[in-house]
Scaffold this motif. Structure first.
Motif, PDB file in Angstrom:
ATOM      1  N   ARG A 147      15.138 -43.750  -3.879  1.00 27.59           N
ATOM      2  CA  ARG A 147      13.682 -43.621  -3.034  1.00 27.59           C
ATOM      3  C   ARG A 147      13.233 -42.128  -3.333  1.00 27.59           C
ATOM      4  N   GLY A 148      14.295 -41.377  -3.369  1.00 25.92           N
ATOM      5  CA  GLY A 148      13.692 -39.991  -3.554  1.00 25.92           C
ATOM      6  C   GLY A 148      13.152 -39.917  -5.102  1.00 25.92           C
ATOM      7  N   ARG A 149      13.791 -40.283  -5.882  1.00 24.21           N
ATOM      8  CA  ARG A 149      13.366 -40.334  -7.315  1.00 24.21           C
ATOM      9  C   ARG A 149      12.077 -40.794  -7.538  1.00 24.21           C
ATOM     10  N   PHE A 150      11.868 -42.150  -6.900  1.00 22.01           N
ATOM     11  CA  PHE A 150      10.643 -42.936  -7.083  1.00 22.01           C
ATOM     12  C   PHE A 150       9.616 -41.929  -6.318  1.00 22.01           C
ATOM     13  N   THR A 151       9.755 -41.170  -5.214  1.00 28.36           N
ATOM     14  CA  THR A 151       8.920 -40.328  -4.526  1.00 28.36           C
ATOM     15  C   THR A 151       8.440 -39.098  -5.372  1.00 28.36           C
ATOM     16  N   LYS A 152       9.519 -38.776  -6.172  1.00 25.84           N
ATOM     17  CA  LYS A 152       9.326 -37.574  -6.872  1.00 25.84           C
ATOM     18  C   LYS A 152       8.484 -37.722  -8.284  1.00 25.84           C
ATOM     19  N   ALA A 153       8.519 -39.186  -8.710  1.00 23.54           N
ATOM     20  CA  ALA A 153       7.583 -39.406  -9.582  1.00 23.54           C
ATOM     21  C   ALA A 153       6.197 -39.860  -9.311  1.00 23.54           C
ATOM     22  N   GLY A 154       5.990 -39.966  -8.193  1.00 21.84           N
ATOM     23  CA  GLY A 154       4.586 -40.218  -7.543  1.00 21.84           C
ATOM     24  C   GLY A 154       4.431 -41.676  -7.011  1.00 21.84           C
ATOM     25  N   TYR A 155       5.460 -42.334  -6.573  1.00 18.42           N
ATOM     26  CA  TYR A 155       5.467 -43.686  -6.462  1.00 18.42           C
ATOM     27  C   TYR A 155       5.531 -43.490  -4.745  1.00 18.42           C
ATOM     28  N   SER A 198       8.771 -51.224   0.163  1.00 21.80           N
ATOM     29  CA  SER A 198       9.712 -52.196   0.471  1.00 21.80           C
ATOM     30  C   SER A 198      11.123 -51.457   0.556  1.00 21.80           C
ATOM     31  N   LYS A 199      11.995 -52.227   1.200  1.00 18.13           N
ATOM     32  CA  LYS A 199      13.412 -51.966   0.937  1.00 18.13           C
ATOM     33  C   LYS A 199      13.969 -52.263  -0.383  1.00 18.13           C
ATOM     34  N   LEU A 200      14.823 -51.027  -1.020  1.00 18.68           N
ATOM     35  CA  LEU A 200      14.996 -51.157  -2.196  1.00 18.68           C
ATOM     36  C   LEU A 200      16.312 -52.009  -2.288  1.00 18.68           C
ATOM     37  N   THR A 201      16.522 -52.890  -3.391  1.00 10.09           N
ATOM     38  CA  THR A 201      17.675 -53.412  -3.535  1.00 10.09           C
ATOM     39  C   THR A 201      18.300 -53.464  -4.774  1.00 10.09           C
ATOM     40  N   LYS A 202      19.680 -53.369  -4.949  1.00  6.64           N
ATOM     41  CA  LYS A 202      20.248 -53.015  -6.152  1.00  6.64           C
ATOM     42  C   LYS A 202      20.828 -54.513  -6.931  1.00  6.64           C
ATOM     43  N   GLN A 203      20.438 -54.701  -8.105  1.00  6.22           N
ATOM     44  CA  GLN A 203      20.458 -55.820  -8.767  1.00  6.22           C
ATOM     45  C   GLN A 203      20.917 -55.612 -10.152  1.00  6.22           C
ATOM     46  N   ASP A 204      22.121 -56.002 -10.743  1.00  9.53           N
ATOM     47  CA  ASP A 204      22.362 -55.764 -12.264  1.00  9.53           C
ATOM     48  C   ASP A 204      22.268 -54.299 -12.588  1.00  9.53           C
ATOM     49  N   GLY A 205      22.678 -53.300 -11.472  1.00 10.67           N
ATOM     50  CA  GLY A 205      22.591 -52.163 -11.731  1.00 10.67           C
ATOM     51  C   GLY A 205      21.491 -51.250 -11.728  1.00 10.67           C
ATOM     52  N   LEU A 206      20.469 -52.155 -11.232  1.00 12.71           N
ATOM     53  CA  LEU A 206      19.295 -51.571 -11.110  1.00 12.71           C
ATOM     54  C   LEU A 206      18.582 -51.307  -9.637  1.00 12.71           C
ATOM     55  N   TRP A 207      18.092 -50.249  -9.348  1.00 14.14           N
ATOM     56  CA  TRP A 207      17.253 -50.151  -7.992  1.00 14.14           C
ATOM     57  C   TRP A 207      16.058 -50.725  -8.255  1.00 14.14           C
ATOM     58  N   GLN A 208      15.711 -51.654  -7.333  1.00 14.77           N
ATOM     59  CA  GLN A 208      14.336 -52.028  -7.427  1.00 14.77           C
ATOM     60  C   GLN A 208      13.543 -52.315  -6.364  1.00 14.77           C
ATOM     61  N   GLY A 209      12.215 -52.121  -6.268  1.00 16.13           N
ATOM     62  CA  GLY A 209      11.575 -52.470  -4.939  1.00 16.13           C
ATOM     63  C   GLY A 209      10.108 -52.453  -5.315  1.00 16.13           C
ATOM     64  N   ALA A 210       9.152 -52.803  -4.328  1.00 17.79           N
ATOM     65  CA  ALA A 210       7.808 -52.697  -4.661  1.00 17.79           C
ATOM     66  C   ALA A 210       7.417 -51.425  -4.207  1.00 17.79           C
ATOM     67  N   ARG A 252      -0.237 -51.685  -7.198  1.00 17.60           N
ATOM     68  CA  ARG A 252       1.006 -52.179  -6.625  1.00 17.60           C
ATOM     69  C   ARG A 252       1.791 -52.680  -7.649  1.00 17.60           C
ATOM     70  N   MET A 253       3.206 -52.289  -7.690  1.00 18.41           N
ATOM     71  CA  MET A 253       4.070 -52.744  -8.813  1.00 18.41           C
ATOM     72  C   MET A 253       5.429 -52.676  -8.341  1.00 18.41           C
ATOM     73  N   THR A 254       6.238 -53.353  -9.258  1.00 20.73           N
ATOM     74  CA  THR A 254       7.677 -53.451  -8.982  1.00 20.73           C
ATOM     75  C   THR A 254       8.366 -52.194  -9.729  1.00 20.73           C
ATOM     76  N   VAL A 255       9.197 -51.044  -9.185  1.00 21.49           N
ATOM     77  CA  VAL A 255       9.809 -50.081  -9.824  1.00 21.49           C
ATOM     78  C   VAL A 255      10.951 -50.287  -9.863  1.00 21.49           C
ATOM     79  N   MET A 256      11.854 -49.728 -10.884  1.00 19.54           N
ATOM     80  CA  MET A 256      13.315 -50.017 -11.149  1.00 19.54           C
ATOM     81  C   MET A 256      13.848 -48.688 -11.391  1.00 19.54           C
ATOM     82  N   LEU A 257      15.175 -48.447 -11.186  1.00 19.77           N
ATOM     83  CA  LEU A 257      15.722 -46.964 -11.481  1.00 19.77           C
ATOM     84  C   LEU A 257      17.116 -47.514 -12.328  1.00 19.77           C
TER      85      LEU A 257
END
Length: 100
Positions: free
Chosen positions: A55-63, A67-79, A86-91
């Motif tokens: 969440r901190g990395r997304f915020t630092k990038a300006g997002y 929503s709550k972030l979920t981890k799927q297949d090694g990726l954190w993702q959320g709205a 509005r988009m889906t972001v993945m880390l």
């Protein structure tokens, strides 16, 4: 004279080892700095970021994560939103951010 002959191979081995380390580089460059990076496709691998860190990395990038972030297949993702869109972001495990 014999001492010099014994020292030459030892010094040569030290020089070869040092040059091999500088030429090889890193074979697995994970997160090297704190700056988030945008990439076209996420890297595959096990993710060790916590939800708060992601969440901190997304915020630092300006997002703004909406929503709550979920981890799927090694990726954190959320709205999330950025610039009114509005988009889906993945880390990924390297700290790279991708969007859909």
């Amino acid at each position: 004279m014999l001492r010099y002959l014994m020292a030459i191979p030892a010094l040569a081995l030290l020089g070869v080892g040092a040059s091999a380390q500088t030429q090889a580089g890193s074979h697995n460059p994970v997160v090297k700095n704190g700056a988030p990076h945008q990439v076209a496709a996420p890297a595959k691998g096990a993710n060790s970021f916590t939800e708060d860190q992601a969440r901190g990395r997304f915020t630092k990038a300006g997002y703004t994560v909406a929503s709550k972030l979920t981890k799927q297949d090694g990726l954190w993702q959320g709205a999330a939103t950025k610039g009114g869109k509005r988009m889906t972001v993945m880390l990924d495990y390297k700290g790279n951010i991708t969007t859909r």
